[in-house]
Enzyme design. Structure first.
Site, mmCIF file in Angstrom:
data_model
loop_
_atom_site.group_PDB
_atom_site.id
_atom_site.type_symbol
_atom_site.label_atom_id
_atom_site.label_comp_id
_atom_site.label_asym_id
_atom_site.label_seq_id
_atom_site.Cartn_x
_atom_site.Cartn_y
_atom_site.Cartn_z
ATOM 1 N N ASP A 34 10.012 0.996 -6.892
ATOM 2 C CA ASP A 34 10.513 2.366 -6.774
ATOM 3 C C ASP A 34 11.019 2.863 -8.122
ATOM 4 O O ASP A 34 11.347 4.041 -8.268
ATOM 5 C CB ASP A 34 11.663 2.430 -5.752
ATOM 6 C CG ASP A 34 11.133 2.594 -4.341
ATOM 7 O OD1 ASP A 34 9.916 2.798 -4.178
ATOM 8 O OD2 ASP A 34 11.938 2.506 -3.397
ATOM 9 N N ASP A 70 5.007 0.530 4.648
ATOM 10 C CA ASP A 70 6.299 0.235 4.036
ATOM 11 C C ASP A 70 7.091 -0.734 4.920
ATOM 12 O O ASP A 70 6.769 -0.936 6.108
ATOM 13 C CB ASP A 70 7.069 1.562 3.895
ATOM 14 C CG ASP A 70 8.049 1.571 2.733
ATOM 15 O OD1 ASP A 70 8.414 0.476 2.261
ATOM 16 O OD2 ASP A 70 8.459 2.672 2.318
HETATM 17 C C1 DGJ Z 1 10.513 2.969 0.025
HETATM 18 C C2 DGJ Z 1 9.285 3.089 -0.835
HETATM 19 O O1 DGJ Z 1 9.311 2.130 -1.839
HETATM 20 C C3 DGJ Z 1 9.199 4.496 -1.401
HETATM 21 O O2 DGJ Z 1 8.084 4.603 -2.246
HETATM 22 C C4 DGJ Z 1 9.126 5.488 -0.282
HETATM 23 O O3 DGJ Z 1 7.926 5.311 0.423
HETATM 24 C C5 DGJ Z 1 10.318 5.319 0.626
HETATM 25 N N1 DGJ Z 1 10.469 3.982 1.080
HETATM 26 C C6 DGJ Z 1 10.191 6.242 1.810
HETATM 27 O O4 DGJ Z 1 11.190 6.062 2.706
#
Ligand code: DGJ
Length: 722
Positions: free
Chosen positions: A530, A460
């Protein structure tokens, strides 16, 4: 990844006194350049393969500079602007020699050019990949002057296009709304698609475009597509001025705050712009990108992808052994193949309970997971599924052991307090610094050495280069930061891949903030967004599919009401939408009723069966969510055209909406296809087409009538050639 170049020089052209045509060919497309030694290189044509004499006879020849430079062509657009040691800003490139050779899958034509006055060299490389109709364009800039030259503008590629009826398609977005498709006529003036985020460089716009002759159509018409292979800031500019009568496209690294000091004897290689074109509309261009991507650019691009459950929306930061065990057990029971533990598992001195602490402290939080990662892997083995883990290795928090130890590892100006991101504490590490590169390598390496059974990592990145300065780079070279950051990152990723070629790694940046082909030699797939709302996903996935194949598009079924939009959607609709990408889940399976679990189990089994068609097949987009119809539809067809999967979604109820004919694409007109309904709500009451056998010719000409009566209803059919 380190590419081993097999350089086989095929020919060095003896440059004649008269201008010569250089024809660069792929299976269905041709690019023509022309020039002679001592003069400038001209661009003649890019399009479907037609005889060169007809290109000229029909007026399709452009005959315009192939790489205009500042100072000697001041009225034209500039691909390059440099400052020589004397302060002179001009450049006039003339052909020195032309080489043609093979490099892996590519047939390369290299034009070596030199400034007419200074010993300053620019080679333009056109790398044709014939079987997938792709031509990659880039430059190598070499300074043979006595002192440093400043590169102020250093584009990878320049492409002039003829026609006054061109349209531009591109993707814009932001968090939770990535890859929204914009299509507009190209008016007079300049349009710039660019980015200066530094890290999440495809959040706002994607480094890709399509230019169509006339209004864009999915299935017909001439379309040129491009995508830039650069993970950092980029700029794609489209200048349409009456002077040149051409659309001038310039693509490359964003020159903003990035002037590059090229030392004597130093060479600078610009990123590649990947070009393709098709007369089968935007769909044709997308399919070319997908084929090229899967075959040549994406690590493991032709391998099947597992169906995974990611813990994020199920438990967020509330990670513990019992909860993870339960998810693994229940997911395995419905046929799941891989479990991924997301954020919240690490931090010893500072447990990661929210987004405010611990990034950088990649040791397990013993309070939450007393048996460590080992305990989780043991459970995954017990439940018969693979195990994956989340990391965010380029980052730290001001509240972390890493930051306490290495406050000088972050990006920041010496004299200012750093701006902080998520949680008011997040900071980016300085990837230009080799010590930081080692640290990032070790984040992956330590986890893998201790737990060789980790199968998957989600990588990430939730911040931007908000503090655009490096404590590592010399003061004089601060403007190299945006470039050196990404060189450092790629170098680290190459090291990781050299040691762990089989580890599956997901590219994530607050969702789809890094969706970019330049990452795909290192990342197998991307977390698309997300936003997991099924209706929103129809738009986002439609956008992603313009350039990227379904096997990199992570699409997860989440809870209803949806956490981002609060919308309630039937489980079938959510599955039917997620099944057009790499299927996964993003919820606690225990939140499903027994009936829903049964549905999910059947849908997962069904996906396993159609997975080769979805993940490796050709995509035909049939009804766009942007058409403002109450329907959306796509289909996938195998290259052999012996199997297809058809998806139809009813996104809204409109009273008395007339019956619509559904005409399919991409099938073999001479084959007969048997329909089987997939994911039926009631297996005892299948849809009207189920069991019917219809010829490809009828399906692609007269089509069939199929409506879905209820809002948020959907239908999926598999077609198998008899
Ligand atoms: C951002 C990501 O897009 C989410 O799927 C998740 O992993 C969060 N970060 C976790 O902090």
């Amino acid at each position: 990844m380190k590419k081993i170049f097999s350089l086989l020089v095929l020919a060095i052209f003896a440059l004649a006194a008269h201008a010569e045509d250089y024809v660069i060919s792929t299976k269905n497309t041709t690019m023509v350049l022309s020039g002679k030694k001592g003069e400038r290189l001209n661009f003649v044509y890019y399009g479907p393969t037609i005889p060169v004499n007809e290109i000229r006879a029909t007026g399709n020849a452009v005959n315009w500079g192939a790489y205009p430079t500042f100072g000697t062509h001041c009225t034209a657009e500039h691909a390059m602007l440099v400052t020589h040691p004397s302060g002179d800003n001009s450049l006039e490139l003339a052909i020195e020699e032309v080489k043609q050779y093979k490099e892996n899958e590519a047939e390369v034509t290299e034009f070596v050019m030199k400034d007419k006055v200074f010993p300053f060299y620019v080679s333009i490389l056109y790398k044709a990949i014939p079987d997938v109709d792709v031509i990659k364009v880039s430059t190598v800039i070499t300074n043979k002057e006595k002192k440093a030259v400043t590169l102020n503008r250093f584009a990878s590629a320049y492409l002039p296009m003829k026609s006054n009826e061109l349209w531009l398609s591109y993707l814009v977005g932001g968090w939770g709304a990535e890859c929204q498709l914009v299509e507009e006529p190209i008016h007079r003036g300049r349009r710039v698609i660019g980015n200066h985020d530094g890290a999440r460089t495809s959040f706002v716009t994607n480094p890709s475009f399509m230019v169509s002759r006339g209004e864009p159509n999915e299935h017909c018409g001439f379309v040129v597509g491009g995508t830039l292979l650069w993970t950092g800031n980029y700029e794609l500019s489209f200048l349409n001025e009456s002077n040149s009568n051409y659309l001038e496209i310039v693509a490359g690294i964003n020159p903003e705050a990035s002037a590059y000091t090229l030392e004597p004897k130093e060479s600078f290689t610009t990123p590649e712009l990947v070009l393709t074109c098709s007369t089968e509309g935007k769909g044709g261009v997308s399919r070319n990108f997908h084929r090229w991507g899967r075959k040549y650019q994406i690590i493991g691009g032709t391998q099947e992808r597992d169906i995974l459950l990611n813990s994020w929306e199920g438990v967020y930061f509330r990670v513990n052994q019992e909860g993870m065990d339960q998810m693994m057990k229940e997911f395995s029971a419905i046929g799941g193949e891989l479990f991924v533990m997301d954020d919240g598992w690490f931090g010893d001195k500072y447990p990661r309970d929210n987004g405010e602490t611990s990034l950088g402290d990649w040791m397990v939080c013993k309070k939450k997971l007393p048996q460590g990662v080992e305990g989780l892997i043991e459970s995954s083995k017990k439940f018969g599924i693979k195990f994956g883990i989340w990391i965010e290795p380029e980052m730290t928090n001001s509240k972390s052991e890493l930051y306490e130890k290495h406050p000088d590892w972050i990006l920041r100006q010496e004299e200012r307090e750093p701006v902080m991101g998520r949680g008011g504490t997040q900071l980016m590490l300085d990837m230009t610094n080799p010590e930081v590169q080692d640290h990032v390598f070790k984040v992956v390496d330590d986890l893998m050495v201790a737990n060789p059974d980790i199968y998957y990592m989600k990588w990430d990145a939730n911040f931007s280069i908000a503090n655009a300065a490096s404590l590592y780079l010399p003061k004089k070279k601060q403007s190299h930061l945006y470039i050196e950051y990404h060189r450092g990152l790629i170098k680290t990723l190459e090291r990781i891949r050299a040691k762990y070629p089989n580890l599956v790694i997901q590219l994530c940046a607050s969702g789809g903030g890094r969706l970019n082909y330049a990452f795909f030699p290192y990342f197998n797939e991307c977390w698309t967004s997300d936003n997991t709302d099924a209706i929103q996903r129809l738009f986002i996935q439609w956008g992603v599919s313009q350039y990227y194949p379904s096997n990199v598009m992570a699409a997860h079924v989440s809870a209803s009401p949806n956490h981002q939009t609060k919308r309630v959607t039937p489980l079938k609709f959510r599955f039917d939408v997620a099944m057009t990408g790499r299927l996964g889940m993003e919820m606690k399976p225990s939140d499903l009723t027994d009936k829903e679990k049964e549905f999910a189990k059947n849908a997962i089994a069904t996906y396993k069966n159609i997975r080769p068609v979805i993940q490796q097949g050709d995509l035909y987009r049939l009804i766009s969510p942007y058409e403002k119809k109450p329907y959306v539809s796509v289909m996938y067809v195998t290259p052999e055209k012996d199997r297809a999967v058809y998806f139809l979604y009813r996104t809204q109820y409109v009273r008395s909406y007339p019956a619509e004919v559904r005409v399919l694409k991409g099938l073999d007109p001479n084959k007969n296809y048997k329909f089987t309904e997939l994911n039926p709500e009631n297996p005892k009451k299948k849809g009207s087409l189920d069991g019917k056998v219809i010829s490809g010719k009828t399906l692609m000409t007269q089509g069939f009538y199929l409506n879905i009566e209820k809002e948020l209803g959907s239908a999926v059919y598999e077609l198998v050639a008899q």
